[in-house]
Motif scaffolding. Structure first.
Motif, PDB file in Angstrom:
ATOM      1  N   ALA A  49     -28.185  16.956  45.736  1.00 15.46           N
ATOM      2  CA  ALA A  49     -28.361  16.207  44.488  1.00 15.46           C
ATOM      3  C   ALA A  49     -28.819  17.134  43.369  1.00 15.46           C
ATOM      4  O   ALA A  49     -28.350  17.027  42.219  1.00 15.46           O
ATOM      5  CB  ALA A  49     -29.363  15.078  44.697  1.00 15.46           C
ATOM      6  N   ALA A  50     -29.742  18.044  43.678  1.00 12.77           N
ATOM      7  CA  ALA A  50     -30.223  18.991  42.671  1.00 12.77           C
ATOM      8  C   ALA A  50     -29.092  19.899  42.206  1.00 12.77           C
ATOM      9  O   ALA A  50     -28.962  20.203  41.009  1.00 12.77           O
ATOM     10  CB  ALA A  50     -31.372  19.818  43.242  1.00 12.77           C
ATOM     11  N   HIS A  51     -28.253  20.323  43.149  1.00 13.45           N
ATOM     12  CA  HIS A  51     -27.108  21.170  42.792  1.00 13.45           C
ATOM     13  C   HIS A  51     -26.120  20.390  41.928  1.00 13.45           C
ATOM     14  O   HIS A  51     -25.561  20.931  40.963  1.00 13.45           O
ATOM     15  CB  HIS A  51     -26.413  21.664  44.061  1.00 13.45           C
ATOM     16  N   TYR A  52     -25.891  19.135  42.258  1.00 15.85           N
ATOM     17  CA  TYR A  52     -24.972  18.296  41.496  1.00 15.85           C
ATOM     18  C   TYR A  52     -25.411  18.204  40.037  1.00 15.85           C
ATOM     19  O   TYR A  52     -24.622  18.401  39.118  1.00 15.85           O
ATOM     20  CB  TYR A  52     -24.905  16.900  42.120  1.00 15.85           C
ATOM     21  N   VAL A  53     -26.689  17.909  39.828  1.00 16.76           N
ATOM     22  CA  VAL A  53     -27.221  17.781  38.469  1.00 16.76           C
ATOM     23  C   VAL A  53     -27.132  19.110  37.732  1.00 16.76           C
ATOM     24  O   VAL A  53     -26.696  19.168  36.576  1.00 16.76           O
ATOM     25  CB  VAL A  53     -28.683  17.274  38.507  1.00 16.76           C
ATOM     26  N   ALA A  54     -27.545  20.192  38.392  1.00 20.49           N
ATOM     27  CA  ALA A  54     -27.525  21.505  37.763  1.00 20.49           C
ATOM     28  C   ALA A  54     -26.113  21.939  37.397  1.00 20.49           C
ATOM     29  O   ALA A  54     -25.902  22.650  36.414  1.00 20.49           O
ATOM     30  CB  ALA A  54     -28.169  22.537  38.684  1.00 20.49           C
ATOM     31  N   THR A  55     -25.145  21.484  38.163  1.00 14.68           N
ATOM     32  CA  THR A  55     -23.758  21.896  37.940  1.00 14.68           C
ATOM     33  C   THR A  55     -23.046  21.007  36.942  1.00 14.68           C
ATOM     34  O   THR A  55     -22.543  21.476  35.914  1.00 14.68           O
ATOM     35  CB  THR A  55     -22.977  21.894  39.272  1.00 14.68           C
ATOM     36  N   PHE A  56     -23.010  19.714  37.209  1.00 13.35           N
ATOM     37  CA  PHE A  56     -22.204  18.810  36.391  1.00 13.35           C
ATOM     38  C   PHE A  56     -22.923  18.286  35.151  1.00 13.35           C
ATOM     39  O   PHE A  56     -22.271  17.967  34.153  1.00 13.35           O
ATOM     40  CB  PHE A  56     -21.714  17.634  37.237  1.00 13.35           C
ATOM     41  N   ASP A  57     -24.220  18.171  35.202  1.00 19.48           N
ATOM     42  CA  ASP A  57     -24.961  17.625  34.064  1.00 19.48           C
ATOM     43  C   ASP A  57     -25.450  18.693  33.098  1.00 19.48           C
ATOM     44  O   ASP A  57     -25.635  18.411  31.915  1.00 19.48           O
ATOM     45  CB  ASP A  57     -26.164  16.805  34.550  1.00 19.48           C
ATOM     46  N   LEU A  58     -25.677  19.899  33.594  1.00 20.11           N
ATOM     47  CA  LEU A  58     -26.300  20.928  32.760  1.00 20.11           C
ATOM     48  C   LEU A  58     -25.370  22.067  32.373  1.00 20.11           C
ATOM     49  O   LEU A  58     -25.760  22.921  31.582  1.00 20.11           O
ATOM     50  CB  LEU A  58     -27.535  21.498  33.486  1.00 20.11           C
ATOM     51  N   LYS A  59     -24.171  22.092  32.896  1.00 22.37           N
ATOM     52  CA  LYS A  59     -23.204  23.143  32.549  1.00 22.37           C
ATOM     53  C   LYS A  59     -21.967  22.494  31.963  1.00 22.37           C
ATOM     54  O   LYS A  59     -21.170  21.889  32.674  1.00 22.37           O
ATOM     55  CB  LYS A  59     -22.840  23.978  33.785  1.00 22.37           C
ATOM     56  N   ARG A  60     -21.782  22.652  30.665  1.00 22.13           N
ATOM     57  CA  ARG A  60     -20.651  21.993  30.017  1.00 22.13           C
ATOM     58  C   ARG A  60     -19.310  22.512  30.517  1.00 22.13           C
ATOM     59  O   ARG A  60     -18.304  21.785  30.476  1.00 22.13           O
ATOM     60  CB  ARG A  60     -20.742  22.149  28.497  1.00 22.13           C
ATOM     61  N   ARG A  61     -19.251  23.748  30.968  1.00 25.07           N
ATOM     62  CA  ARG A  61     -17.973  24.248  31.463  1.00 25.07           C
ATOM     63  C   ARG A  61     -17.606  23.639  32.801  1.00 25.07           C
ATOM     64  O   ARG A  61     -16.481  23.801  33.275  1.00 25.07           O
ATOM     65  CB  ARG A  61     -17.994  25.778  31.559  1.00 25.07           C
ATOM     66  N   CYS A  62     -18.556  22.922  33.428  1.00 24.68           N
ATOM     67  CA  CYS A  62     -18.287  22.192  34.673  1.00 24.68           C
ATOM     68  C   CYS A  62     -18.272  20.686  34.414  1.00 24.68           C
ATOM     69  O   CYS A  62     -18.658  19.886  35.273  1.00 24.68           O
ATOM     70  CB  CYS A  62     -19.335  22.539  35.734  1.00 24.68           C
ATOM     71  N   CYS A  63     -17.829  20.301  33.239  1.00 19.77           N
ATOM     72  CA  CYS A  63     -17.818  18.888  32.856  1.00 19.77           C
ATOM     73  C   CYS A  63     -16.802  18.114  33.699  1.00 19.77           C
ATOM     74  O   CYS A  63     -15.626  18.494  33.775  1.00 19.77           O
ATOM     75  CB  CYS A  63     -17.462  18.770  31.380  1.00 19.77           C
ATOM     76  N   PRO A  64     -17.213  17.011  34.346  1.00 20.84           N
ATOM     77  CA  PRO A  64     -16.284  16.237  35.175  1.00 20.84           C
ATOM     78  C   PRO A  64     -15.468  15.214  34.396  1.00 20.84           C
ATOM     79  O   PRO A  64     -14.694  14.465  34.986  1.00 20.84           O
ATOM     80  CB  PRO A  64     -17.221  15.532  36.164  1.00 20.84           C
ATOM     81  N   TYR A  65     -15.638  15.188  33.054  1.00 20.16           N
ATOM     82  CA  TYR A  65     -14.941  14.206  32.231  1.00 20.16           C
ATOM     83  C   TYR A  65     -13.690  14.849  31.628  1.00 20.16           C
ATOM     84  O   TYR A  65     -13.771  15.754  30.790  1.00 20.16           O
ATOM     85  CB  TYR A  65     -15.868  13.677  31.138  1.00 20.16           C
ATOM     86  N   LEU A  66     -12.526  14.363  32.037  1.00 19.05           N
ATOM     87  CA  LEU A  66     -11.271  15.037  31.733  1.00 19.05           C
ATOM     88  C   LEU A  66     -10.947  15.103  30.248  1.00 19.05           C
ATOM     89  O   LEU A  66     -10.397  16.103  29.780  1.00 19.05           O
ATOM     90  CB  LEU A  66     -10.134  14.345  32.487  1.00 19.05           C
ATOM     91  N   THR A  67     -11.262  14.070  29.481  1.00 17.59           N
ATOM     92  CA  THR A  67     -10.898  14.102  28.067  1.00 17.59           C
ATOM     93  C   THR A  67     -11.719  15.104  27.280  1.00 17.59           C
ATOM     94  O   THR A  67     -11.331  15.493  26.176  1.00 17.59           O
ATOM     95  CB  THR A  67     -11.057  12.714  27.418  1.00 17.59           C
ATOM     96  N   TYR A  68     -12.841  15.532  27.834  1.00 21.00           N
ATOM     97  CA  TYR A  68     -13.674  16.496  27.119  1.00 21.00           C
ATOM     98  C   TYR A  68     -12.929  17.810  26.896  1.00 21.00           C
ATOM     99  O   TYR A  68     -13.037  18.428  25.834  1.00 21.00           O
ATOM    100  CB  TYR A  68     -14.968  16.762  27.894  1.00 21.00           C
ATOM    101  N   TYR A  69     -12.153  18.231  27.878  1.00 22.83           N
ATOM    102  CA  TYR A  69     -11.469  19.518  27.764  1.00 22.83           C
ATOM    103  C   TYR A  69     -10.398  19.490  26.674  1.00 22.83           C
ATOM    104  O   TYR A  69     -10.209  20.484  25.967  1.00 22.83           O
ATOM    105  CB  TYR A  69     -10.839  19.891  29.106  1.00 22.83           C
ATOM    106  N   ALA A  70      -9.722  18.379  26.534  1.00 21.62           N
ATOM    107  CA  ALA A  70      -8.647  18.284  25.543  1.00 21.62           C
ATOM    108  C   ALA A  70      -9.159  17.955  24.149  1.00 21.62           C
ATOM    109  O   ALA A  70      -8.571  18.386  23.147  1.00 21.62           O
ATOM    110  CB  ALA A  70      -7.628  17.230  25.976  1.00 21.62           C
ATOM    111  N   TYR A  71     -10.272  17.197  24.059  1.00 22.84           N
ATOM    112  CA  TYR A  71     -10.716  16.692  22.762  1.00 22.84           C
ATOM    113  C   TYR A  71     -12.158  17.033  22.410  1.00 22.84           C
ATOM    114  O   TYR A  71     -12.607  16.742  21.295  1.00 22.84           O
ATOM    115  CB  TYR A  71     -10.539  15.163  22.707  1.00 22.84           C
TER     116      TYR A  71
END
Length: 203
Positions: A61-83
């Motif tokens: 869980a700590a790794h998940y937060v550190a990766t997906f919530d705190l690193k924008r280059r690991c954003c899990p939201y697909l529209t973020y990359y295009a827009y």
């Protein structure tokens, strides 16, 4: 088609926050993955499940937060990359919302509809064509997410790689778009945000 739905449904669980749902379903998920055809999809999902088996829930869980919530280059939201965080992203999100609504699917917990896990669940619930179309349209962002996770040496890279392996091979257009995103980052408006940096040396 059944194998594809199974692979996407498993990926949707694995790409969600690692709560009791994931840890309580490890045996069921492993059994489902074991029934998939031999190949990269099964191998990648198996590798992640093996990691889960030897990792404490709090640590994952700590790794998940550190990766997906705190690193924008690991954003899990697909529209973020295009827009990026521009106004155009709202229109792109509507396409995802409409796809989910047509399938009678409402994400739990108010999750945004462009989260990779949500799109995978959409496929797992039966709207395979619709989900694959959304994933393919945002293939460049998905490839960039996979690359970023690999650079972070995150076990989640295996899950995203499994998802990309269910799609047709990336063509020249998708590869060019991914390279452009890696070099320039998503579009941005003057909203006081820090510049996006794909190759963040400090992270």
């Amino acid at each position: 088609m059944t194998a594809l739905r199974t692979a996407h449904m498993v990926a949707s669980v694995l790409l969600g926050y690692p709560d009791d749902r994931l840890y309580g379903a490890r045996d069921v998920l492993a059994e489902a993955v074991g029934e998939l055809p031999a190949g990269e999809v099964r191998d990648r999902l198996t590798a992640f499940l093996q990691h889960v088996a030897v990792t404490a829930q709090a640590d994952l869980a700590a790794h998940y937060v550190a990766t997906f919530d705190l690193k924008r280059r690991c954003c899990p939201y697909l529209t973020y990359y295009a827009y990026g965080d521009t106004r155009k992203r709202g229109g792109a999100l509507l396409r995802f919302k409409h796809a989910l609504r047509r399938a009678g699917f409402e994400p739990v917990g108010g999750e945004l509809p462009d989260h990779v896990a949500v799109v995978c669940e959409l496929s797992g619930r039966g709207a395979v064509w619709e989900a694959r179309r959304l994933l393919q349209e945002h293939r460049a962002g998905l490839e960039l997410l996979r690359t970023a996770l690999e650079q972070e040496r995150s076990p989640y890279a295996d899950v995203v790689a499994a998802v990309t392996a269910t799609l047709p091979p990336a063509g020249p257009r998708e590869r060019e778009a991914a390279l452009r995103l890696a070099a320039e980052g998503p579009p941005a408006e003057e909203v006081g945000m820090e510049p996006y940096a794909v190759m963040e040396a400090s992270r």
